[in-house]
Write an enzyme that holds these catalytic residues in place. Structure first.
Site, PDB file in Angstrom:
ATOM      1  N   HIS A 132       1.535 -38.156  24.630  1.00 18.18           N
ATOM      2  CA  HIS A 132       0.731 -37.099  23.806  1.00 18.18           C
ATOM      3  C   HIS A 132       1.754 -36.809  22.767  1.00 18.18           C
ATOM      4  O   HIS A 132       2.841 -36.463  22.607  1.00 18.18           O
ATOM      5  CB  HIS A 132       0.202 -35.777  24.672  1.00 18.18           C
ATOM      6  CG  HIS A 132      -1.136 -36.023  25.360  1.00 18.18           C
ATOM      7  ND1 HIS A 132      -1.695 -35.084  25.961  1.00 18.18           N
ATOM      8  CD2 HIS A 132      -1.654 -37.330  25.753  1.00 18.18           C
ATOM      9  CE1 HIS A 132      -2.839 -35.462  26.320  1.00 18.18           C
ATOM     10  NE2 HIS A 132      -2.734 -36.876  26.263  1.00 18.18           N
TER      11      HIS A 132
ATOM     12  N   TYR B 293      -4.112 -24.751  25.141  1.00 23.30           N
ATOM     13  CA  TYR B 293      -3.422 -23.778  25.628  1.00 23.30           C
ATOM     14  C   TYR B 293      -4.262 -22.435  25.054  1.00 23.30           C
ATOM     15  O   TYR B 293      -4.250 -22.493  23.814  1.00 23.30           O
ATOM     16  CB  TYR B 293      -2.092 -23.508  25.560  1.00 23.30           C
ATOM     17  CG  TYR B 293      -1.141 -24.368  26.243  1.00 23.30           C
ATOM     18  CD1 TYR B 293      -0.986 -25.723  26.036  1.00 23.30           C
ATOM     19  CD2 TYR B 293      -0.539 -24.022  27.369  1.00 23.30           C
ATOM     20  CE1 TYR B 293      -0.215 -26.434  26.654  1.00 23.30           C
ATOM     21  CE2 TYR B 293       0.296 -24.755  28.198  1.00 23.30           C
ATOM     22  CZ  TYR B 293       0.491 -25.903  27.842  1.00 23.30           C
ATOM     23  OH  TYR B 293       1.518 -26.839  28.441  1.00 23.30           O
TER      24      TYR B 293
ATOM     25  N   PRO C  64       4.086 -21.735  35.113  1.00 21.29           N
ATOM     26  CA  PRO C  64       3.734 -23.084  34.432  1.00 21.29           C
ATOM     27  C   PRO C  64       3.495 -23.194  33.244  1.00 21.29           C
ATOM     28  O   PRO C  64       3.309 -24.393  32.576  1.00 21.29           O
ATOM     29  CB  PRO C  64       2.828 -23.511  35.223  1.00 21.29           C
ATOM     30  CG  PRO C  64       2.030 -22.397  35.732  1.00 21.29           C
ATOM     31  CD  PRO C  64       3.311 -21.230  36.020  1.00 21.29           C
TER      32      PRO C  64
ATOM     33  N   LYS D 184       7.652 -26.750  32.397  1.00 21.45           N
ATOM     34  CA  LYS D 184       8.909 -27.084  32.573  1.00 21.45           C
ATOM     35  C   LYS D 184       9.630 -27.151  34.033  1.00 21.45           C
ATOM     36  O   LYS D 184      10.466 -27.854  34.223  1.00 21.45           O
ATOM     37  CB  LYS D 184       9.957 -25.866  31.902  1.00 21.45           C
ATOM     38  CG  LYS D 184       9.816 -25.905  30.532  1.00 21.45           C
ATOM     39  CD  LYS D 184      10.730 -26.894  29.875  1.00 21.45           C
ATOM     40  CE  LYS D 184      10.299 -27.253  28.375  1.00 21.45           C
ATOM     41  NZ  LYS D 184       9.496 -28.434  28.390  1.00 21.45           N
TER      42      LYS D 184
ATOM     43  N   TYR E 269       9.194 -27.650  23.836  1.00 21.03           N
ATOM     44  CA  TYR E 269       8.068 -27.983  24.590  1.00 21.03           C
ATOM     45  C   TYR E 269       8.456 -29.410  25.149  1.00 21.03           C
ATOM     46  O   TYR E 269       8.295 -30.034  26.224  1.00 21.03           O
ATOM     47  CB  TYR E 269       6.749 -28.029  24.048  1.00 21.03           C
ATOM     48  CG  TYR E 269       5.796 -28.325  25.051  1.00 21.03           C
ATOM     49  CD1 TYR E 269       4.930 -27.213  25.786  1.00 21.03           C
ATOM     50  CD2 TYR E 269       5.118 -29.683  24.852  1.00 21.03           C
ATOM     51  CE1 TYR E 269       3.852 -27.667  26.466  1.00 21.03           C
ATOM     52  CE2 TYR E 269       3.965 -29.931  25.847  1.00 21.03           C
ATOM     53  CZ  TYR E 269       3.542 -29.030  26.607  1.00 21.03           C
ATOM     54  OH  TYR E 269       2.499 -29.243  27.426  1.00 21.03           O
TER      55      TYR E 269
HETATM   56  C1  PHB Z   1      -0.959 -29.641  34.496  1.00 23.69           C
HETATM   57  O1  PHB Z   1      -1.501 -30.600  33.928  1.00 23.69           O
HETATM   58  O2  PHB Z   1      -1.057 -29.308  35.661  1.00 23.69           O
HETATM   59  C2  PHB Z   1      -0.325 -28.642  33.716  1.00 23.69           C
HETATM   60  C3  PHB Z   1       0.180 -28.838  32.116  1.00 23.69           C
HETATM   61  C4  PHB Z   1       0.815 -28.394  31.520  1.00 23.69           C
HETATM   62  C5  PHB Z   1       1.171 -27.145  32.023  1.00 23.69           C
HETATM   63  C6  PHB Z   1       0.886 -26.515  33.118  1.00 23.69           C
HETATM   64  C7  PHB Z   1       0.330 -27.507  34.186  1.00 23.69           C
HETATM   65  O3  PHB Z   1       1.844 -26.114  31.081  1.00 23.69           O
END
Ligand code: PHB
Ligand code: APR
Length: 397
Positions: A75, A204, A296, A300, A388
């Site tokens: 990505h 997000y 989460p 990280k 990130y």
């Molecule tokens: C996930 O795909 O489980 C996931 C992706 C991004 C995040 C947290 C969890 O920031």
């Protein structure tokens, strides 16, 4: 009591223990992994899904990157949806070409398990009462039970890769540790579904009803999350309620195209920031979730486990090959510098994107304005992007 012997005793066969074990094994250093659960139980846990480039390279170095390279999705960016306004974070452009890999922790674990099996290295599953001893001496050992038999494992070093609830951290005298912690008043309700992703990149979403995240495991499997108040249970969330709530938090054009379907996993995880200092006690080293937890939101957790593994591996290699015992005491300080930066970023992303019911109007406006300041400025977007994709690993002298 039966006696066993190895060079590095590893407690826990999650990603930390398996990755460390594989790197050490390939370098000719003998390891034995002790895991409380069964392999199926370990693989049944649905966890993270975003790998930083540093972790991707480490998996390749461990010889466990083939399937990730074939099936993982690269990505170049992600999307922020901020109370309806969409902002694209172009990771590739903002970081001079860096990207992230979408590949589930379950698959990472499966690949590392397979590599360990092919290498002929031992993991003992279903062990009980694991206890590390004599960590402050040059002859530490671990005792445990398996199938009703008691064992003593003599070793040079012990790696505590046994997660947040493990025995390693708890076996260090409390007055030798300092704990830093923040518990957030909400959790993430996550579902896994065999549906196509709603968007090609992760989304997000900050929304007055609460945070939502659209993630994926492949082009046919999705992982979605909703912020829910602490205390809520999965029984309160039918699939239909989940999908309706998710749609309500997404921009209209995404909500309209969202493909729903039956969930194949549904769980709630609390959000917590946690760091223990130092990350070592004599010859016992804490690695990954055993030493720190991040919420989460910054993706990280797994990546920090990988950077701890890299640091410990590099140090142990120099200890065994060049007799550099002086490096052992540096493990914690090297790890903690990177850990705290990721803690800060994870806390910040969480603070910016979630709804806090206890915040007054002023705090809310300041948070909205802080986020607007970051996303409206190239420097701000760069800051988000470089964190990130992952800050660099600190080299061992
Ligand atoms: C996930 O795909 O489980 C996931 C992706 C991004 C995040 C947290 C969890 O920031
Ligand atoms: N004895 C033996 N094994 C144990 C013990 C014990 N007393 N306690 C825990 N374990 C095992 C657990 O069963 C688990 O398989 O240790 C393992 C720890 O694995 P994880 O919790 O996955 O921790 P870690 O390997 O550090 O992985 C990093 O990153 O994305 C985050 O939380 C996510 O799991 C992920 C973590």
């Amino acid at each position: 009591m039966k006696t066993l012997k190895t060079q590095v005793a590893i407690i826990g066969a999650g990603p930390s223990g398996l990755l460390l074990g594989q790197l050490l094994h390939n370098a000719g250093i003998d390891t034995l992994i002790l895991e409380r659960q069964t392999p199926d139980y370990v693989l049944g846990r649905i966890r993270a899904g975003v790998l930083e480039q540093g972790m991707v390279e480490l998996l390749r170095k461990a010889g466990a990157g083939q399937r990730m390279d074939a099936e993982g999705l690269i990505h170049n960016g992600f999307e922020l949806s901020l109370d309806g306004r969409q902002v694209h974070i172009d990771l590739h452009a903002l970081t001079g070409g860096k990207t992230v890999m979408i590949y589930g922790q379950t698959e990472v674990t499966r690949d590392l398990m397979a590599a360990r099996q092919i290498a002929g290295a031992t993991t003992l599953y279903g062990v009980e009462n694991v206890v590390p001893h004599a960590m402050k001496t040059a002859e530490p050992f671990v005792t445990f039970e398996k199938d009703g038999e008691s064992y003593r494992l003599d070793c040079d070093y012990i790696a505590g890769c046994d997660g947040f609830h493990g025995v390693a951290r708890q076996s260090i005298p409390a007055d030798s540790l300092k704990i830093f912690e923040r518990v957030y008043p909400f959790g993430w309700l996550g579902i896994l579904a065999d549906t196509p992703p709603v968007h090609e990149e992760l989304v997000y979403a900050r929304h007055p009803r609460g945070f939502a995240l659209c993630s994926m495991r492949s082009s046919t499997r999705t992982r979605y999350y909703l912020q829910v108040p602490t205390g809520e249970t999965v029984e309160q969330w039918s699939d239909q309620r989940f999908w309706e709530e998710l749609k309500s938090r997404l921009p209209a054009e995404l909500a309209e195209t969202l493909v729903t379907g039956p969930s194949i996993e549904k769980s709630i995880a609390p959000l917590r920031s946690f760091v223990v200092e130092p990350m070592q006690y004599g010859r016992l080293f804490l690695v990954g979730d055993a030493a720190h937890i991040v919420p989460p939101t910054g993706a990280k957790g797994l990546n920090l486990a990988a950077s701890d593994v890299s640091t410990l591996f590099d140090i142990l290699l120099k200890v065994y090959r060049e007799d550099r015992l002086d490096l052992l005491e540096k493990y914690s300080q090297i790890c903690l510098r990177r850990v705290w930066k990721a803690e800060r970023f994870s806390w910040w992303m969480t603070s910016m994107l979630h709804r806090f019911d206890d915040h007054d109007g002023f705090s809310q406006r300041v948070a909205e304005s802080e986020l607007a300041y970051f996303v409206d400025s190239e420097a701000g977007r760069k800051t988000i992007a470089e964190n990130y994709v992952g800050l660099p690993y600190e080299p061992i002298e």
